[in-house]
Enzyme design. Sequence first.
Site, mmCIF file in Angstrom:
data_model
loop_
_atom_site.group_PDB
_atom_site.id
_atom_site.type_symbol
_atom_site.label_atom_id
_atom_site.label_comp_id
_atom_site.label_asym_id
_atom_site.label_seq_id
_atom_site.Cartn_x
_atom_site.Cartn_y
_atom_site.Cartn_z
ATOM 1 N N ASP A 140 82.186 79.005 37.901
ATOM 2 C CA ASP A 140 81.078 78.499 37.093
ATOM 3 C C ASP A 140 79.937 79.525 37.065
ATOM 4 O OD1 ASP A 140 79.608 76.636 35.599
ATOM 5 O OD2 ASP A 140 78.804 75.649 37.389
ATOM 6 N N HIS A 141 79.375 79.757 35.907
ATOM 7 C CA HIS A 141 78.215 80.645 35.740
ATOM 8 C C HIS A 141 78.388 81.996 36.427
ATOM 9 C CE1 HIS A 141 75.588 78.058 33.459
ATOM 10 N NE2 HIS A 141 75.877 77.059 34.264
ATOM 11 N N HIS A 186 69.876 71.932 33.680
ATOM 12 C CA HIS A 186 70.487 71.977 35.004
ATOM 13 C C HIS A 186 69.639 71.222 36.022
ATOM 14 C CE1 HIS A 186 72.641 75.798 33.588
ATOM 15 N NE2 HIS A 186 73.577 74.906 33.841
ATOM 16 N N GLY A 187 70.288 70.791 37.096
ATOM 17 C CA GLY A 187 69.571 70.212 38.224
ATOM 18 C C GLY A 187 69.392 68.710 38.137
ATOM 19 N N GLU A 211 78.819 81.235 27.315
ATOM 20 C CA GLU A 211 77.723 80.341 26.927
ATOM 21 C C GLU A 211 76.855 80.996 25.864
ATOM 22 O OE1 GLU A 211 74.005 77.800 28.903
ATOM 23 O OE2 GLU A 211 75.563 78.639 30.189
ATOM 24 N N ASN A 246 80.628 69.424 32.962
ATOM 25 C CA ASN A 246 80.310 69.912 34.302
ATOM 26 C C ASN A 246 79.499 68.889 35.093
ATOM 27 O OD1 ASN A 246 81.517 72.220 33.315
ATOM 28 N ND2 ASN A 246 79.952 73.600 34.115
ATOM 29 N N ASP A 265 77.794 68.396 39.051
ATOM 30 C CA ASP A 265 77.482 68.910 40.381
ATOM 31 C C ASP A 265 76.467 68.003 41.068
ATOM 32 O OD1 ASP A 265 77.043 70.413 42.641
ATOM 33 O OD2 ASP A 265 76.231 72.167 41.628
ATOM 34 N N THR A 266 75.315 67.817 40.438
ATOM 35 C CA THR A 266 74.219 67.044 41.038
ATOM 36 C C THR A 266 74.650 65.641 41.449
ATOM 37 O OG1 THR A 266 72.583 68.286 39.762
ATOM 38 C CG2 THR A 266 71.896 66.159 40.633
ATOM 39 N N ALA A 295 75.237 68.292 32.777
ATOM 40 C CA ALA A 295 75.664 66.983 32.267
ATOM 41 C C ALA A 295 75.723 65.888 33.322
ATOM 42 C CB ALA A 295 77.034 67.127 31.609
#
Length: 311
Positions: free
Chosen positions: A88-89, A184-185, A140, A257, A259-260, A216
Site C-alpha cells: 500500500d502507498h 486518510h486517518g 493513484e 482499503n 486500516d483505521t 474508506a
Amino acid sequence: MYVNTKEILEKASKNYYAVPAFNINNLEFLIAILQGAAEKKAPVIIETSEGAIKYAGNGDPLRGAKFFVETVKNYAETLDIPIALHLDHGKNLEYIAAAIKAGYSSVMIDASHEVFEKNLEITKEVVKWAHASGVSVEAELGQLAGIEDNVMAEENVLVDPEQAKIFVEKTGVDFLAPAIGTSHGAFKFKGEAKLDFERLKKVKELTKIPLVLHGASSVPKKFVELAEKYGANLGGAKGVPQEDIKECVKLGINKVNTDTDLRIAFLAGLRKHLLENEKEFDPRKYFKQGMEFVKEVVMERLEFLNAAGKA
C-alpha cells in the site's frame, strides 16, 4: 490460495462488487482477517505499508517484505479462498523493489504528489519492473487529505477523468485509485462526507479497469465508544458512511482499503481486556478480544461490499 491481486479485482469489476483490502502490521491482525474471510467464503487482500515492512524487517525492507510474503503464503496454502498480498502507498522505490522481489501479489506506486507527467513517467517504469515479475500494479491520481503512515497531504486534489484515461493507457497500470473526496486517518471530515460520485462514474467509463477507494474506513461508532469507555481519546473520529461506500461500489469501485477501523476495533478489545483483567500478562490472552473485534469488522465489511460468498 495465494493469487495475483489482478485476478481478484478483475472478477470483482466484471461482477459489480468490491473486495476489502485490510492493512496489517502483525500476526494477530492477519489471523483475525483470514478467519473472517474464510467464514464468509470471500476473497481478501492483505496490505502492508512501507512502515509495516520496515517494522517487520527491523529496518531491512527486503527482510520485512519476505517475512510478510512467507507468512501470508503459509496461511493461504491452508485456506480455500483467494488471498493476495499488496504493498500500500509505495513511495520509496527501494520498498517497491523489495516487495516485487519478495513475491508480493501487487504493489502500489504512489507518485500522486508529483505533477501529472512525472507521476505518469514514474508509474510507467514501476509497471515495467512489476509486470516482468508477474506482479500487478496500482497507482493513484489526485491526492487524499489526511495522514496515514508515510502518506500526508493537507487538502484533497480530485482526479481529472480525462487525465485518468490517458494515464491508464500510457502506463499500463492494472488498477487505479482516483481521488474523489475521501481522506486518510480516523479524523476524515469536519462536517459530512462529500464524495464526487459523478467524477467516479466518469473515471470508470473512461478507464474500464478496477478502481480503488482509499481513505474508506467507516470508523464504527460502537468501537469508538467502547475504546473511549476504557480510556481512549478518539474525540472527533469520523469515517465514510457505509451507504456512500456502497454507492461507490455501484459506480465502479472494486477494492476498498481499510486500516483505521481495524485499529480502533483492536484498541477497544485490548483496553477492555486489560482493564477487566488487571493481573493478565500473557499477550496471547490479552490480544484475543481485540482479534475478535477485528474479525467482526472484517466480516461486516465483506458482507456490505458483496464480497461474501465470492471465493
